[in-house]
Design a protein around this motif. Structure first.
Motif, PDB file in Angstrom:
ATOM      1  N   ARG A 191       1.272   4.056  -3.060  1.00  0.00           N
ATOM      2  CA  ARG A 191       1.111   5.507  -2.872  1.00  0.00           C
ATOM      3  C   ARG A 191       2.336   6.274  -3.353  1.00  0.00           C
ATOM      4  O   ARG A 191       2.226   7.413  -3.803  1.00  0.00           O
ATOM      5  CB  ARG A 191       0.836   5.819  -1.401  1.00  0.00           C
ATOM      6  N   TYR A 193      -2.342  -3.202  -7.095  1.00  0.00           N
ATOM      7  CA  TYR A 193      -2.396  -3.474  -5.653  1.00  0.00           C
ATOM      8  C   TYR A 193      -3.823  -3.784  -5.215  1.00  0.00           C
ATOM      9  O   TYR A 193      -4.072  -4.783  -4.523  1.00  0.00           O
ATOM     10  CB  TYR A 193      -1.859  -2.285  -4.861  1.00  0.00           C
ATOM     11  N   TYR A 194      -4.779  -2.941  -5.609  1.00  0.00           N
ATOM     12  CA  TYR A 194      -6.161  -3.159  -5.178  1.00  0.00           C
ATOM     13  C   TYR A 194      -6.765  -4.399  -5.831  1.00  0.00           C
ATOM     14  O   TYR A 194      -7.663  -5.027  -5.263  1.00  0.00           O
ATOM     15  CB  TYR A 194      -7.008  -1.919  -5.466  1.00  0.00           C
ATOM     16  N   LYS A 227      -6.341  -9.950   2.645  1.00  0.00           N
ATOM     17  CA  LYS A 227      -4.961  -9.745   3.082  1.00  0.00           C
ATOM     18  C   LYS A 227      -4.701 -10.503   4.383  1.00  0.00           C
ATOM     19  O   LYS A 227      -5.480 -10.411   5.330  1.00  0.00           O
ATOM     20  CB  LYS A 227      -4.684  -8.252   3.283  1.00  0.00           C
ATOM     21  N   GLU A 255       0.836  -1.201   0.000  1.00  0.00           N
ATOM     22  CA  GLU A 255       0.000   0.000   0.000  1.00  0.00           C
ATOM     23  C   GLU A 255       0.871   1.252   0.000  1.00  0.00           C
ATOM     24  O   GLU A 255       0.592   2.227  -0.709  1.00  0.00           O
ATOM     25  CB  GLU A 255      -0.933  -0.006   1.211  1.00  0.00           C
ATOM     26  N   GLU A 269      -1.043   1.203  -8.360  1.00  0.00           N
ATOM     27  CA  GLU A 269      -2.118   1.230  -7.377  1.00  0.00           C
ATOM     28  C   GLU A 269      -3.277   0.334  -7.805  1.00  0.00           C
ATOM     29  O   GLU A 269      -3.867  -0.371  -6.976  1.00  0.00           O
ATOM     30  CB  GLU A 269      -2.611   2.665  -7.180  1.00  0.00           C
TER      31      GLU A 269
END
Length: 230
Positions: A74, A83-84, A90, A70, A80
């Protein structure tokens, strides 16, 4: 663009079709390669290298990393959107220093994989006292070192120079690595067993207790390496 393809090959996604694909150290994936992974995850389609036809795949993804993805996302070091897409569920695994109760279990597992059914209690106690910043990988290396030379890294460091000098005298770098490693392991095991029996006066039960091995396994090793009672 692509040049040099001479044959189709099944990639990781296609090989895992209908199952699970484990992506280790996904945080190390180069930023310019990440879009290809994202496309495969979003569309459920992949292309073999050198082909233009897409192939449908259905794969469950399990990804692991030691980075804070995360934070990486950023800062722009990790996409990003990727990542999502990965962070559906998680699970955080605490470092080994926070779960010392796992050390004996892991250590015995690594020892068994290296050919030693059980580690001696003294070795386990020493392993449990260490912090293991490298986590399970560092622990595995330490156990493999113990199986190979009968000492944990850092143990007997004052004799390290003498040990290295002795090993260098026996090295024949013209021979394959695996062959030399097996030869050294065989020599170490024979010398260890001889010293162990000398220490116990030939008592195999006591030898098993000291070594942390099963008595039956000690007997098999004595026969395999031609070691007899003193």
């Amino acid at each position: 663009s692509f040049t040099g393809a001479v044959a189709d090959r099944v990639g990781a996604f296609e090989a895992a079709n209908g199952g699970t694909l484990f992506l280790d150290e996904v945080g190390e994936l180069p930023i310019d390669v990440q879009p290809a992974l994202l496309r495969a995850l979003e569309s459920g389609e992949i292309q073999r290298v050198g082909e233009t036809e897409s192939r449908k795949v259905k794969v469950r993804i399990v990804a692991a990393t030691n980075r804070e993805l995360e934070v990486e996302a950023r800062s722009g070091r990790f996409r990003e959107d990727l990542y999502y897409r990965l962070a559906v569920v998680k699970l955080g695994v605490p470092p080994l220093r926070q779960r010392p109760e796992d050390i004996p279990v892991l250590a015995d597992h690594f020892a068994a994989a290296a050919g030693l059914p059980n580690l001696p209690p003294e070795a386990l106690a020493q392993l449990e006292r260490q912090a293991w910043p490298g986590n399970a990988r560092e622990l595995r290396n330490a156990v493999q070192a113990f199986v190979a030379i009968g000492a944990l890294p850092g143990e007997g460091a004052q004799n390290a120079g003498e040990l290295e000098a002795a090993i260098k005298k026996l090295l024949d770098v013209e021979r394959p690595y695996a062959e030399l490693k097996e030869l050294f392991l065989q020599r170490f095991t024979k010398v260890y067993l001889e010293a162990l029996l000398a220490r116990t006066g030939g008592n195999q039960s006591e030898a098993a207790r000291i070594s942390g091995l099963d008595r039956s396994y000690v007997g098999k090793m004595l026969g395999r390496y031609g070691v007899s009672k003193p």
